[in-house]
Motif scaffolding. Structure first.
Motif, mmCIF file in Angstrom:
data_model
loop_
_atom_site.group_PDB
_atom_site.id
_atom_site.type_symbol
_atom_site.label_atom_id
_atom_site.label_comp_id
_atom_site.label_asym_id
_atom_site.label_seq_id
_atom_site.Cartn_x
_atom_site.Cartn_y
_atom_site.Cartn_z
ATOM 1 N N ARG A 1 33.237 35.339 36.264
ATOM 2 C CA ARG A 1 33.381 34.929 35.125
ATOM 3 C C ARG A 1 34.522 35.073 34.285
ATOM 4 O O ARG A 1 35.498 35.953 34.731
ATOM 5 C CB ARG A 1 32.226 35.687 34.243
ATOM 6 C CG ARG A 1 30.660 35.375 34.351
ATOM 7 C CD ARG A 1 29.846 36.034 33.549
ATOM 8 N NE ARG A 1 29.822 37.718 33.868
ATOM 9 C CZ ARG A 1 28.979 38.557 33.517
ATOM 10 N NH1 ARG A 1 28.289 38.157 32.464
ATOM 11 N NH2 ARG A 1 29.302 39.842 33.780
ATOM 12 N N PRO A 2 34.998 34.454 33.320
ATOM 13 C CA PRO A 2 36.402 34.516 32.626
ATOM 14 C C PRO A 2 36.302 36.073 32.129
ATOM 15 O O PRO A 2 35.282 36.307 31.660
ATOM 16 C CB PRO A 2 36.545 33.361 31.661
ATOM 17 C CG PRO A 2 35.086 33.190 31.251
ATOM 18 C CD PRO A 2 34.231 33.346 32.636
ATOM 19 N N PRO B 1 40.689 31.454 32.474
ATOM 20 C CA PRO B 1 40.318 30.897 33.764
ATOM 21 C C PRO B 1 39.091 31.898 34.483
ATOM 22 O O PRO B 1 39.364 33.021 34.259
ATOM 23 C CB PRO B 1 41.515 30.826 34.485
ATOM 24 C CG PRO B 1 42.265 31.747 33.977
ATOM 25 C CD PRO B 1 42.066 31.719 32.582
ATOM 26 N N ARG B 2 38.070 31.514 35.286
ATOM 27 C CA ARG B 2 37.209 32.297 36.160
ATOM 28 C C ARG B 2 37.990 33.148 37.159
ATOM 29 O O ARG B 2 38.797 32.689 37.696
ATOM 30 C CB ARG B 2 36.229 31.602 36.642
ATOM 31 C CG ARG B 2 35.232 30.780 35.612
ATOM 32 C CD ARG B 2 34.473 29.837 36.624
ATOM 33 N NE ARG B 2 33.263 29.107 35.547
ATOM 34 C CZ ARG B 2 32.072 29.989 35.660
ATOM 35 N NH1 ARG B 2 31.736 30.961 36.630
ATOM 36 N NH2 ARG B 2 30.966 29.388 34.785
ATOM 37 N N VAL B 3 37.623 34.321 37.336
ATOM 38 C CA VAL B 3 38.098 35.304 38.244
ATOM 39 C C VAL B 3 37.093 36.015 39.057
ATOM 40 O O VAL B 3 35.927 36.217 38.707
ATOM 41 C CB VAL B 3 39.128 36.429 37.640
ATOM 42 C CG1 VAL B 3 40.320 35.530 37.030
ATOM 43 C CG2 VAL B 3 38.571 36.971 36.492
ATOM 44 N N LEU B 4 37.414 36.066 40.434
ATOM 45 C CA LEU B 4 36.435 37.080 41.081
ATOM 46 C C LEU B 4 36.806 38.562 40.731
ATOM 47 O O LEU B 4 37.671 39.055 40.831
ATOM 48 C CB LEU B 4 36.439 36.687 42.520
ATOM 49 C CG LEU B 4 36.278 35.328 43.069
ATOM 50 C CD1 LEU B 4 36.868 35.037 44.435
ATOM 51 C CD2 LEU B 4 34.611 34.931 42.935
ATOM 52 N N SER B 5 35.501 39.287 40.558
ATOM 53 C CA SER B 5 35.687 40.681 40.265
ATOM 54 C C SER B 5 34.664 41.308 41.241
ATOM 55 O O SER B 5 33.425 41.118 41.131
ATOM 56 C CB SER B 5 35.364 41.028 38.868
ATOM 57 O OG SER B 5 34.319 40.727 38.188
ATOM 58 N N MET B 6 34.945 42.686 41.712
ATOM 59 C CA MET B 6 34.177 43.476 42.709
ATOM 60 C C MET B 6 33.075 44.041 41.833
ATOM 61 O O MET B 6 33.332 44.978 40.845
ATOM 62 C CB MET B 6 35.002 44.242 43.484
ATOM 63 C CG MET B 6 34.173 44.771 44.784
ATOM 64 S SD MET B 6 33.962 43.883 46.113
ATOM 65 C CE MET B 6 35.642 44.159 46.637
ATOM 66 N N ILE C 1 42.983 39.784 45.888
ATOM 67 C CA ILE C 1 42.743 38.398 45.652
ATOM 68 C C ILE C 1 41.760 38.234 44.451
ATOM 69 O O ILE C 1 40.616 38.865 44.743
ATOM 70 C CB ILE C 1 42.395 37.534 46.930
ATOM 71 C CG1 ILE C 1 43.702 37.503 47.951
ATOM 72 C CG2 ILE C 1 41.928 36.242 46.779
ATOM 73 C CD1 ILE C 1 43.581 36.854 49.263
ATOM 74 N N ASP C 2 41.700 37.398 43.291
ATOM 75 C CA ASP C 2 40.963 37.358 42.516
ATOM 76 C C ASP C 2 40.451 35.840 42.213
ATOM 77 O O ASP C 2 39.753 35.826 41.084
ATOM 78 C CB ASP C 2 41.054 38.099 41.234
ATOM 79 C CG ASP C 2 42.300 37.763 40.686
ATOM 80 O OD1 ASP C 2 43.011 36.728 41.168
ATOM 81 O OD2 ASP C 2 42.669 38.382 39.597
ATOM 82 N N THR C 3 41.133 34.931 42.686
ATOM 83 C CA THR C 3 40.793 33.586 42.517
ATOM 84 C C THR C 3 39.863 32.986 43.721
ATOM 85 O O THR C 3 40.420 32.977 44.804
ATOM 86 C CB THR C 3 41.823 32.819 41.889
ATOM 87 O OG1 THR C 3 42.737 32.586 43.060
ATOM 88 C CG2 THR C 3 42.567 33.300 40.874
ATOM 89 N N VAL C 4 39.481 31.716 43.523
ATOM 90 C CA VAL C 4 38.601 31.086 44.562
ATOM 91 C C VAL C 4 39.724 30.319 45.333
ATOM 92 O O VAL C 4 39.738 30.046 46.537
ATOM 93 C CB VAL C 4 37.664 30.082 44.088
ATOM 94 C CG1 VAL C 4 37.171 29.161 45.038
ATOM 95 C CG2 VAL C 4 36.463 30.682 43.410
#
Length: 577
Positions: free
Chosen positions: A95-96, A102-107, A62-65
């Protein structure tokens, strides 16, 4: 097991130094500092549930809010708070991946580690408290509640050991390894010391231990050893040798050995034979009794070392059914304390107990100890304290054995001069010979009596002759051999008397009377004492019953006495098995 922890230590370590004989086992205090150490540490902290599940979701792709909100079933507001906390902890980036995307969540790496063990590790400055042994100059794991304040230690009769150096402790003296070892077991898990950045020292503490004094067999030179928490300490042995503690403390050994053998014939084990047997038993202390020990038990007459004597005195205070006779030139409160008098008085309920004492001007004897014995004799019908002019004899006679010795039965501990003699004696383990010795010593000493307090056995009362003027105070035969019962002191009077005999720093025995959430109450005889929960163990415990139960016999250290409020504070030394 002996009720005397010093006697137990003496027997455990009588042969610890080859070529030496043990002279004494006494209470001592090790100089100790309490250190407030400023450290840089890495501490693991549990992350909250929302962050943990969010990181787990990201590990699963999962990488989006929006997807995170659906996965966790949270409101948009709660999801935003969770993401914000992950960003502040530098667990994720949001950050995109490219301009216009679009913005994504990255670990991030920290987030990956936290996701794997659900913990976060952050270096931070903190202060921890540890103790520092100034004799060996090492950090220890001694907890503060086991340390003795300097004022208490200096008021006691114990020997205060010297420090190795007066130089202040600096950061360079403290290694990460030593600090970690000292705090292991009582800090929270995940706490890792990275470096020492400062230290503040308080020297106003001591740690109690047992000092063992040895004499070289071939000379009068002395060495010192330490038993700490029941264990022999090679580290302290080396430190005491290194700083020449014997000279600093003024400890010496009398060169002469004054030892008159028992004048009875029979199979005898001499000094060398007994030492060889005891050394063999000490080397194999975990084995079952064998023919070697039987050899000691079967001997009608055998040599006794200093280490053997306290155990036989302890046995004589509880074992006899018919009689106990003690002859000792001097009487001091270092031996004749509240506990000793209580045991003696209890024995006199069922057996005849007689003590002969007196030598010269008697300046070595303790008025407080004598008074407590006189009071006990006046309460009892079978206890007599008899003063004679000069007695050189040092004798103990029980039901089935007697000991003739150079050992001062009632003043062997706490010699202010710190000059120790090689005390030795003969144990005569024969019923007939003990009966004969008892009769002889009773008749001889009664003939020289200057003062009798209490009641002699009826057979020997005619032997007392007060025709010669006696020194004051003297109890006449009429008042000694009373027919009427003396009024017994009230419980309040007994309690006050017990408090007067008790001293801070004393090591005494008692029985657990009650266990509460905050500690355990100990029956010390005519008064109770409290072991607070913090004084029961070197570790954190949930309840005092984890350590002691009602009815347990315990050895305790007197920490404080409030005579006005009649309260005694204790710390636990040992729970006899």
């Amino acid at each position: 097991m002996s009720r005397d922890i010093f006697a137990d230590a003496a027997r455990r370590h009588a042969h610890a130094l080859p070529g030496h004989v043990l002279l004494a086992a006494e209470l001592c205090y090790i100089p100790t500092s309490l250190l407030a150490v400023d450290v840089l540490a890495e501490e693991a902290e549990e992350i909250d549930a929302a962050q943990k599940y969010a990181l787990a979701a990201m590990l699963n792709g999962i990488d989006t809010v929006e997807d995170l909100e659906l996965f966790m079933g949270l409101t948009p507001e709660d999801t935003a708070l969770t993401v914000a906390s992950l960003l502040r902890s530098e667990f994720v980036d949001y950050r995109p991946p490219a301009p216009g995307s679009p913005r994504v969540l990255s670990m991030l790496p920290n987030g990956l580690e936290a996701a794997r063990d659900a913990h976060v590790r952050r270096p931070k400055a903190t202060t921890i408290q540890v103790s520092y042994d100034r004799l060996t100059r090492v950090v220890t794991n001694w907890r503060k509640n086991k340390l003795i304040r300097a004022g208490v230690a200096k008021k006691s009769r114990a020997i205060l050991l010297p420090q190795q150096s007066a130089v202040d402790i600096e950061e360079s003296d403290l290694s990460i390894t030593s600090i970690t070892s000292a705090i292991d077991g009582y800090t929270r898990s995940g706490f890792k010391v990275l470096g020492v950045i400062g230290v503040t020292e308080s020297r106003s503490f001591f740690r109690d231990a047992i000092l063992l004094v040895y004499r070289d067999i071939d000379s009068s030179s002395v060495r010192l050893g330490i038993e700490l928490d029941g264990q022999w300490s090679e580290t302290h042995l080396a430190a005491l040798d290194r700083i020449d503690a014997v000279s600093k403390l003024g400890i010496s050994s009398a060169s002469e050995i004054s030892y008159e053998q028992a004048d009875d014939s029979g199979p005898r084990l001499n000094r060398d034979e007994v030492i060889a047997i005891q050394a063999a038993l000490s080397d194999n202390e975990n084995t079952e009794p064998d023919a070697t020990k039987d050899q000691l038990d079967r001997a009608a007459i055998r040599w006794l070392s200093m280490a053997d004597h306290p155990a036989w005195l302890d046995d004589a205070l509880s074992g006899p059914k018919r009689r106990l006779l003690i002859i000792s030139p001097w009487i001091t409160s270092s031996v004749v304390d509240r506990q000793f008098v209580g045991r003696l008085e209890n024995l006199a309920r069922s057996a005849d107990v007689t003590i002969f004492w007196g030598f010269g001007d008697n300046t070595k004897s303790d008025e407080r100890a004598l008074r407590s014995l006189y009071d006990a004799a006046n309460r009892s019908t079978r206890l007599a304290i008899v003063k004679v002019n000069d007695t050189h004899a040092k004798v103990l006679v029980s039901d089935t054995y007697y000991v003739k010795t150079s050992f001062n039965w009632l003043s062997f501990r706490g010699d202010a001069s710190r000059k120790y003699r090689q005390e030795e004696g003969d144990l005569v383990n024969d019923q007939v010979l003990a009966d004969r010795a008892y009769d002889r010593y009773m008749q001889e000493n009664c003939a020289f009596a200057l003062e009798v307090v209490g009641n002699l056995p009826p057979k020997y009362r005619p032997n007392v002759d007060f025709s010669e003027p006696a020194t004051s105070p003297v109890t006449s035969p009429e008042s000694s051999y009373r027919a009427e019962a003396i009024p017994q002191p009230s419980q309040s009077e007994k309690k006050k008397a017990a408090l007067e005999l008790l001293t801070v720093g004393a090591v005494v025995s008692g029985t657990i009377k009650n266990v509460t959430n905050f500690g355990a109450f100990v029956d010390l005889g005519d008064i109770d004492g409290l072991i607070h929960i913090s004084q029961l163990a070197n570790r954190r415990i949930d309840h005092p019953s984890d350590i002691v139960d009602v009815g347990d016999s315990v050895t305790v250290l007197v920490q404080a006495i409030d005579r006005e409020r009649e309260r005694v504070s204790l710390s636990l030394k040992a729970v006899p098995q």
